[in-house]
Structure formats: C-alpha cells, structure tokens
Write a protein that holds these residues in place. Structure first.
Motif, PDB file in Angstrom:
ATOM      1  N   GLU A  81      -0.466 -18.944   0.219  1.00 23.03           N
ATOM      2  CA  GLU A  81      -0.096 -17.321   0.830  1.00 23.03           C
ATOM      3  C   GLU A  81       1.195 -17.387   1.784  1.00 23.03           C
ATOM      4  OE1 GLU A  81      -2.646 -19.101   1.500  1.00 23.03           O
ATOM      5  OE2 GLU A  81      -3.677 -18.830   3.606  1.00 23.03           O
ATOM      6  N   ALA A  84       4.410 -17.601  -0.407  1.00 22.29           N
ATOM      7  CA  ALA A  84       4.490 -16.342  -1.130  1.00 22.29           C
ATOM      8  C   ALA A  84       4.899 -15.255  -0.420  1.00 22.29           C
ATOM      9  CB  ALA A  84       3.253 -15.661  -1.533  1.00 22.29           C
ATOM     10  N   ARG A  85       4.344 -15.300   0.738  1.00 21.93           N
ATOM     11  CA  ARG A  85       4.755 -14.369   2.137  1.00 21.93           C
ATOM     12  C   ARG A  85       6.343 -14.573   2.206  1.00 21.93           C
ATOM     13  NH1 ARG A  85      -0.360 -14.649   5.715  1.00 21.93           N
ATOM     14  NH2 ARG A  85      -1.949 -13.706   4.063  1.00 21.93           N
ATOM     15  N   ILE A  98      -9.382 -11.543 -13.214  1.00 25.82           N
ATOM     16  CA  ILE A  98     -10.216 -11.415 -12.036  1.00 25.82           C
ATOM     17  C   ILE A  98     -11.257 -10.087 -12.380  1.00 25.82           C
ATOM     18  CG2 ILE A  98     -10.665 -11.023  -9.434  1.00 25.82           C
ATOM     19  CD1 ILE A  98      -7.736 -12.214  -9.491  1.00 25.82           C
ATOM     20  N   VAL A 101     -12.127  -6.189 -10.540  1.00 21.45           N
ATOM     21  CA  VAL A 101     -11.230  -5.849  -9.755  1.00 21.45           C
ATOM     22  C   VAL A 101     -10.037  -4.866 -10.357  1.00 21.45           C
ATOM     23  CG1 VAL A 101      -9.358  -6.599  -7.949  1.00 21.45           C
ATOM     24  CG2 VAL A 101     -11.428  -7.776  -8.131  1.00 21.45           C
ATOM     25  N   GLN A 105      -5.521  -2.052  -7.622  1.00 25.59           N
ATOM     26  CA  GLN A 105      -6.111  -2.551  -6.111  1.00 25.59           C
ATOM     27  C   GLN A 105      -5.577  -3.675  -5.865  1.00 25.59           C
ATOM     28  OE1 GLN A 105     -10.353  -3.091  -6.709  1.00 25.59           O
ATOM     29  NE2 GLN A 105     -10.586  -3.705  -4.538  1.00 25.59           N
ATOM     30  N   PHE A 106      -5.505  -4.791  -6.761  1.00 24.89           N
ATOM     31  CA  PHE A 106      -4.814  -5.901  -6.364  1.00 24.89           C
ATOM     32  C   PHE A 106      -3.546  -6.008  -6.182  1.00 24.89           C
ATOM     33  CE2 PHE A 106      -2.350  -9.134  -9.170  1.00 24.89           C
ATOM     34  CZ  PHE A 106      -2.355 -10.206  -8.362  1.00 24.89           C
ATOM     35  N   LEU A 109      -2.658  -4.649  -2.816  1.00 24.70           N
ATOM     36  CA  LEU A 109      -3.149  -5.502  -1.914  1.00 24.70           C
ATOM     37  C   LEU A 109      -1.757  -6.462  -1.630  1.00 24.70           C
ATOM     38  CD1 LEU A 109      -4.643  -6.608   0.399  1.00 24.70           C
ATOM     39  CD2 LEU A 109      -6.100  -7.811  -1.341  1.00 24.70           C
ATOM     40  N   ALA A 110      -1.331  -6.940  -2.761  1.00 26.55           N
ATOM     41  CA  ALA A 110      -0.257  -8.125  -2.620  1.00 26.55           C
ATOM     42  C   ALA A 110       0.839  -7.228  -2.065  1.00 26.55           C
ATOM     43  CB  ALA A 110      -0.274  -8.396  -4.104  1.00 26.55           C
ATOM     44  N   THR A 113       0.535  -6.859   1.417  1.00 29.32           N
ATOM     45  CA  THR A 113       0.605  -7.853   2.404  1.00 29.32           C
ATOM     46  C   THR A 113       2.164  -8.431   2.530  1.00 29.32           C
ATOM     47  OG1 THR A 113      -1.460  -8.493   1.330  1.00 29.32           O
ATOM     48  CG2 THR A 113      -0.239 -10.331   2.329  1.00 29.32           C
ATOM     49  N   ILE A 114       2.724  -8.307   1.551  1.00 31.53           N
ATOM     50  CA  ILE A 114       4.236  -8.854   1.636  1.00 31.53           C
ATOM     51  C   ILE A 114       5.216  -7.997   2.494  1.00 31.53           C
ATOM     52  CG2 ILE A 114       6.290  -9.253   0.293  1.00 31.53           C
ATOM     53  CD1 ILE A 114       4.182 -11.431  -0.563  1.00 31.53           C
ATOM     54  N   VAL A 150      -8.013  -7.019 -13.535  1.00 32.00           N
ATOM     55  CA  VAL A 150      -6.786  -7.826 -13.395  1.00 32.00           C
ATOM     56  C   VAL A 150      -6.813  -8.670 -14.486  1.00 32.00           C
ATOM     57  CG1 VAL A 150      -5.469  -9.401 -12.177  1.00 32.00           C
ATOM     58  CG2 VAL A 150      -6.572  -7.612 -10.888  1.00 32.00           C
ATOM     59  N   GLN A 166       4.511  -7.859 -11.145  1.00 31.27           N
ATOM     60  CA  GLN A 166       4.186  -8.044  -9.654  1.00 31.27           C
ATOM     61  C   GLN A 166       5.522  -8.696  -9.271  1.00 31.27           C
ATOM     62  OE1 GLN A 166       0.886 -10.863  -9.725  1.00 31.27           O
ATOM     63  NE2 GLN A 166       0.215  -9.910 -11.588  1.00 31.27           N
ATOM     64  N   LEU A 170       7.216  -7.337  -5.592  1.00 31.59           N
ATOM     65  CA  LEU A 170       6.903  -8.071  -4.542  1.00 31.59           C
ATOM     66  C   LEU A 170       8.475  -8.432  -4.206  1.00 31.59           C
ATOM     67  CD1 LEU A 170       3.968 -10.184  -5.203  1.00 31.59           C
ATOM     68  CD2 LEU A 170       3.942  -8.236  -4.077  1.00 31.59           C
TER      69      LEU A 170
END
Lengths: 264, 478
Positions: A81, A84-85, A98, A101, A105-106, A109-110, A113-114, A150, A166, A170
């Motif tokens: 993680e 990724a960040r 997934i 989910v 939403q996924f 969140l991703a 987070t980034i 997902v 994605q 990101l």
C-alpha cells in the motif's frame, strides 16, 4: 517523450526473486526515467508478470538478491500500500472481483487515500461522482460501471478499462501494465491504448508488459526489452518488437547461440 | 480449559448476592417453589403461574440437547438463582471506573458520549434525557393505539392479549431452553400493533434500556393485527458486559392477515477474551407465525458477540401467500462458536421464503449454518430460495453448512446455493496496490460480502453493523 530534464524513477539492480524456493527472476537490471515508455516482451514463463508483481510487492514472491529503488528510495522496504501511495501502479492482468462492493465506493476510497498521501483535498461522494464521470469519458465507459460490484461480471475488456480508469484517477508516477492488451478485441484495444496515451506525460513513466507487438502499434515505446529465463536478454527500440513479431522468439535464442559461439 | 469454563459458568453471583428472600433474591436452584416465588414476587395472575408450572413440569422431563455443532461444559441449572429482579445494574460513580477496553470499543463504534455512560452503567444525570425521549415516543405510539411496554406491565394492563398469544408460537414444551424460559422468565418486551396501523417509527428496545435490565431469561412478544406493520429493533451494538453466562430468551411474533413484522437484531454480547475464556452462552428460541393470508415475517440478524450463539429464528408460514425471510450475518473470531440458521415451515398455499446467510469465521472460531426448509403437503406452489455463503479469514477457523430440506408437495420449488471462500490474498493485494490499508481492505471485502443482509437493516443499524464488523475483525488479518 524523453526529455533531458527527466529524472530516474526506477532503478532495478541485479534483482533475483523466487516463489516457493524456485527462482523466477535471475538478475534483472533496468532503469526507467520520467517521460519514458518501456515495453517488456517475452514468452510465457519468462518472468515478465513476476517482475510486475515483485515491483508491486506481492507477498508470494521473495526477493533473494538485488535492489529496487523508486525515486531514490528503497522500494523493497515498503509494504504494497505504501508503494502505491508513493506513486507506483500495477494494472492487473486479471483484475480481481470484489463482490458486493460498488465500483464507485472502491474508486473513491483509493482516490482519497492517494490524495491524502499527497496532501491534497479528498472528495465527497458527489464531487467524486462528477470527477470520475469526466475521467470515464476518456475510456468510453458507461455510467453503470460505477454502481456495479468491482469487476464482478465485467467482460475482459471492461475489466481492463476499469484498470486504466484507476490509473487515470490515481495519476501514478510509474505504471506497470501487465498484459493489458490480453483479451481485448481491436476496438477495446484502441480505446484502452488511447486512454493510456492521454495519461502518459513527461512526468510519469509506463512499463508495458506484453506478448504481442500489436499493443505497441498504439502505444509507441521508447525501449523494448526481451525477457528470457528471468533476465532481460536484449534491449532495443520499437524496431525490436517488429523484428520479434516477424521472426519469433526463437530468433533471439538462435542469435544468442550465435553470439555465444562467437565469443567462445 | 473445561474446569475454567465450569467455574465461569458457575459464577453468576460474584457481585455478592444475599440469599435472603426478603431482599428479592431467590436461593439458587429451580423447583416449583422457586417458580411460585417468582410469580408471587411479580404479583402475577393465576393463569400465568399455571403457564410457568406447566413449562417447568415439561422441562424436568427434558434433557439438554447435544446435536448442535458447539462445545461447552454442562451448565448446572441448580446453581443459578432464578430471581433477582428488579436487578439494578451495578451503577458506577464515574466514567473513570469503566473498563478502558469498553471505552475504547465505544470510541471505535462512534457511540455518542452520553450513551456511552448509560451503556457502561454509569449513574449520570444525562441518561434522563433519553428517558424523556422514550416518554415522548410512548405518547406518540399510544395515540395510534400501539402498545409497547415491558411484558410484566402487559401482563397487568393487557392480560387478555398476553394470555391469548403467549406460548402460541413457541409452546411451553417446545424445547429444553424454551421450556426453561417459559418457567422462569422475568421480563422482556411486549408490542401490539392494532388493526390497520403502520407503526410510525422503528420500535427499539433501546427506549426501554433505562427501565430495567431484562435479565438472562428474556421474553418478547410482538403481535401485528390485520393490515398492521412494524419494524422492531433488538439489541445494541455496544458490547454488553454481563456476568450471566446463560441467556435463554424466547421471542414470539404473530402476524395476522396482511400484517408485516420485520425484526432486526444486532447482537454483540460479551464474547469471552482472546483465549476463549468467559463470554455469554446465547441460546435463543425465536419464531414467527405468519398466521394470516399475505402476511410477512422477516428476520434480520447480525450476530457478532457471545461465546456461543445457538439460535434459529424461524417462520411458520400458515397463511396462504405468506412470506418468510431470514437474513443473517454471523461473525465469529478468537474461540467463538456459532450454530445458527432458520426454519421455514410452509403450510399455506403459495407461501414463499428466502434465506440469505453469511458466515464469517476468523481466529480459531467455528461457524455453522443450520437450516430447515419444510414444505408440508398442503403448501401448493410453495417456493424457497436459500443462499448460504461462508468466508474464512486465516486457516485456523471453520465454516459448516447443514441444510435440511423436506418437501412433501410436488408443486414446490426449492433452491439452495452454498459457497465457501477464503478471504482472498488476491483481493487484499489488489486493494493494497491501490493504496488501501489492510484493515480498510478487509472491512471493504467483508461489507461487500454481507451487503445483501446489511441492506435489509434499517439505515442507522446498518451503519453501526458495518463499523461493528470492522471492529470485530480488527487485527485478524496480518
């Protein structure tokens, strides 16, 4: 897109990695600078996907020797993680489902987070909805993608588009796209490639892992590397990929034997 | 470990009971005199005493069942005191006296500050706020003719209703624990929705929390008359630390023609510590009778607590076109055990039932789904759909499915699907590759897995249940 002000993003030195004590990577050396697009080609089992997973930090693989630096920092010391960040993105060959989910939403969140990692503002669901819909246009995706679980029930092409979405959200510094072209028909391939090309810029870099050169008709690499038995055995430019396409991977073996023969 | 458990089972008196009958505590042990004492203490009518004695006489002839897939040392029923009500909770003088572990849990769950105090049993004035809230609600309910009170109050104020319905769905001799409950229950909830009334709000036992602790043998009775509907919420998401080891409750629901009862539970009793020491035995009989045509009974449960959970909220679909539903999430961690599921008994024509069960096991825990679908000869056109999914976290836990299907009518359609999955390393890797931390990733995967059940819960409950699950599984994935 190679620029003389470009900086080194990734530096892999003598990388060895194994799974269940079987060595898969046997001394990889590779340097990737910002603004560059690299293609890694090779037959099944040559270690291409393993390299992608090792870079992302998959726990099934053990790095037994060598080093990986990402922007000068020891990448191997970071859990997945944090890699990724730090700006490393892996586009999965087989994107994971997934159930239950919602994609949105996924994705949010991703994204948040980034964003938080970069000290930027997080988006609430409404703001994010506007933002993500804009990005989806890039990949010609229908809005119902957001509400579905997902990757669940996605066709091969939809899964790959979702991966590139994605990537677009990101904004990674380094993207490793693992066989993004596999399972795509020609229209989907064009859409996905177009998306990648729009994301590519002088500040980021892309590693394309692929079997076939047809992806490279759409995304033109600066470097082409050929992997065999866990090592990069040949490096060239776009012409190398075309050469491979016409002559096959056996040609490299023949060529190597020849080279070996000459040296002996 | 069994010696330790034994001693725990036998210690419901550690707060210093005095065996003085004048002080409202019955001596340990159970016999007819104990039951007469309970009934007298509660000033009950003769018919209720007969009900209890009848139950007791059946109970003494029964033996404790042992077919369930859980293991515990035998309970000594003569070593329990069956009457200690009204049992005020041990009030603490301030929040400083509250177990820090409990406070940490409240914080994680986002329980509002004033509720934390009330839930932890601190004698603080703020809790009177919620009493006034409860009073307001009571008035509002009374205006439309809804009765919502403790079952003791109902016995005195609405004896004809209690007499008519108590034991009508779960007969006194139904099973060992139901018989025990019928003999010795001390209190619980009573809810009556008259003809044609849609209850204007979710009824929550929370509104009753300050009146009295309902004790270990709780009794609940919910009646919806013709065309009535109600959503009833049981429990609370904060852990309930309780010294009582055995909880044997009985819940009966009755739905008349076109009535609708939705009963939701979030159970988070004390589960014992991480070594499996202590915790509640939650042995509950819950059953709904869809008596009238087009009636519907829906059970939704999120079971996360208790050392042992053993319950099968069931529906008897007697009315034609009646519907039964069971949505369940059972989470076990550490050394918890759960054997839970449902029974759907189809009697009326064109009756339908749906079973969605999600079991999640972590640590050394064991979770079993056990369900019965019975289509009786009269149930023409009956349909059932069952789906039982289990998810394992780690490799020390277990998940089991025991479906029983009995079809005696060839027009019936019964479907059963089951799956077991391990929480995927691949799923976790995928989410972590997008920057999402392990705890959040697990929480996301689990909540996705439970979505079909959570969306049946009232909004507020669903939010709390989501948080509760993340909290329960915290640290279970490295």
């Amino acid at each position: 897109m190679i620029d003389k002000n470009s900086t080194t993003l990734l530096s892999i030195k003598n990388l060895h990695a194994s799974i269940n004590t079987t060595e898969i990577l046997s001394g990889i050396n590779l340097t990737v600078k910002s603004g560059e697009i690299h293609a890694i080609m090779g037959l099944n089992g040559s270690g291409k996907s393993t390299l992608a997973k090792v870079l992302a930090g998959h726990s099934a693989y053990e790095v037994t020797a060598g080093s990986i630096e990402f922007e000068g920092k020891d990448l191997l010391a970071l859990p997945p993680e944090e890699r990724a960040r730090a700006g490393l993105f892996l586009g999965f060959q087989y994107p994971i489902e997934i159930p239950g989910v919602a994609n949105t939403q996924f994705l949010r969140l991703a994204y948040n987070t980034i964003q938080a990692q970069r000290g930027k503002d997080e988006l609430d669901p409404l703001e994010f909805d506007d933002f993500v819909r804009e990005k989806m246009k890039l990949l010609d995706m229908k809005p119902d993608f957001l509400d579905r679980s997902v990757n669940e029930g996605f066709s091969g092409g939809e899964k790959k588009r979702n991966e590139i979405l994605q990537m677009a959200l990101l904004e990674p510094k380094l993207s490793i796209l693992d066989e993004t072209d596999s399972g795509l028909d020609i229209d989907a391939l064009r859409i996905v490639a177009n998306g990648v090309n729009q994301i590519a810029c002088k500040d980021n870099a892309i590693i394309l892992v692929t079997h076939y050169q047809r992806l490279l008709d759409y995304i033109v690499p600066d470097f082409v590397h050929v992997m065999q038995a866990g090592r990069i055995v040949m490096t060239g430019d776009k012409k190398l990929a075309i050469e491979l396409e016409t002559r096959g991977y056996d040609w490299i073996n023949a060529d190597q034997h020849l080279a070996t023969g000459v040296n002996a | 470990m069994s010696a330790v458990l034994q001693s725990l089972v036998n210690q419901p008196y550690k707060h210093g009971f005095v065996t003085d009958i004048e002080s409202d505590v019955a001596p340990k042990g159970l016999n007819e005199d104990t039951i007469r004492l309970i009934s007298a203490k509660k000033n009950e009518p003769e018919w209720l005493l007969s009900f209890r004695l009848d139950a007791y006489r059946k109970w003494v002839t029964m033996s404790e069942p042992d077919w369930q897939n859980v293991h515990y040392s035998k309970i000594d029923y003569q070593d329990i005191s069956y009457y200690s009500a009204p049992k005020p909770k041990n009030k603490l003088a301030s929040m400083d006296e509250v177990d820090p572990e409990l406070l940490r849990t409240f914080e994680k769950l986002g329980v509002p500050l004033h509720e934390r105090a009330a839930l932890a049993g601190v004698a603080v004035d703020v809790i009177f706020d919620s009493v006034s809230v409860a009073t307001t609600y009571k008035q509002k309910l009374a205006e439309v003719g809804i009765i919502f009170c403790s079952i003791s109050e109902a016995v005195h104020n609405h004896p004809e209703l209690v007499k008519k319905y108590l034991g009508s769905v779960v007969p006194v001799g139904d099973n060992f624990f139901a018989a025990l409950n019928s003999a010795v229950f001390t209190d619980g909830s009573f809810c009556f929705i008259p003809k044609g009334v849609k209850c204007p709000m979710d009824l929550s036992t929370y509104f009753r929390i300050n009146t009295e602790g309902s004790g270990q043998f709780e009794r609940t009775l919910v009646i919806a008359e013709e065309g009535a509907s109600v959503s009833y919420l049981e429990g609370c998401t904060a852990p309930q630390f309780d010294t009582n080891q055995l909880h044997a409750a009985v819940v009966e629901l009755i739905a008349l023609d076109n009535a609708n009862i939705k009963y939701s539970t979030v159970q988070n009793w004390y589960a014992g510590d991480e070594n499996g020491i202590g915790g509640i035995y939650n042995f509950v009989t819950k059953r709904g009778l869809a008596k009238g045509v087009n009636s519907r009974i829906s059970w939704t449960q999120v079971e996360t607590g208790a050392a042992i959970t053993w319950k099968y909220p069931s529906c008897i679909l007697r009315g034609d076109n009646s519907v039964g539903e069971f949505y369940s999430v059972a989470v076990t961690n550490n050394f918890q055990q759960a054997d839970t599921g449902t029974k759907m008994i189809h009697i009326g024509k064109n009756t339908r039932s749906t079973i969605i069960s999600k079991g999640i096991s972590a640590g050394h825990s064991n979770s079993s789904y056990r369900g019965l679908v019975r289509i009786t000869p009269t149930a023409d056109g009956a349909r059932n759909y069952s789906q039982c999914d289990s998810m394992l976290i780690g490799d020390q836990c277990g998940a089991h499915t025991f479906p029983y299907i009995q079809v005696q009518n060839n027009t019936a359609k019964v479907e059963h699907e089951a799956s077991t999955s391990k929480i995927g390393e691949d799923q976790l890797f995928y989410l972590s590759q997008r920057g999402i931390g392990a705890e959040e990733a697990v929480s996301m995967i689990i909540n996705g897995f439970c979505k079909d059940v959570f969306q049946q819960l009232p909004m507020e409950f669903a939010v709390e249940a989501t948080k509760l699950l993340s909290f329960k599984l915290e640290g279970s994935v490295g």
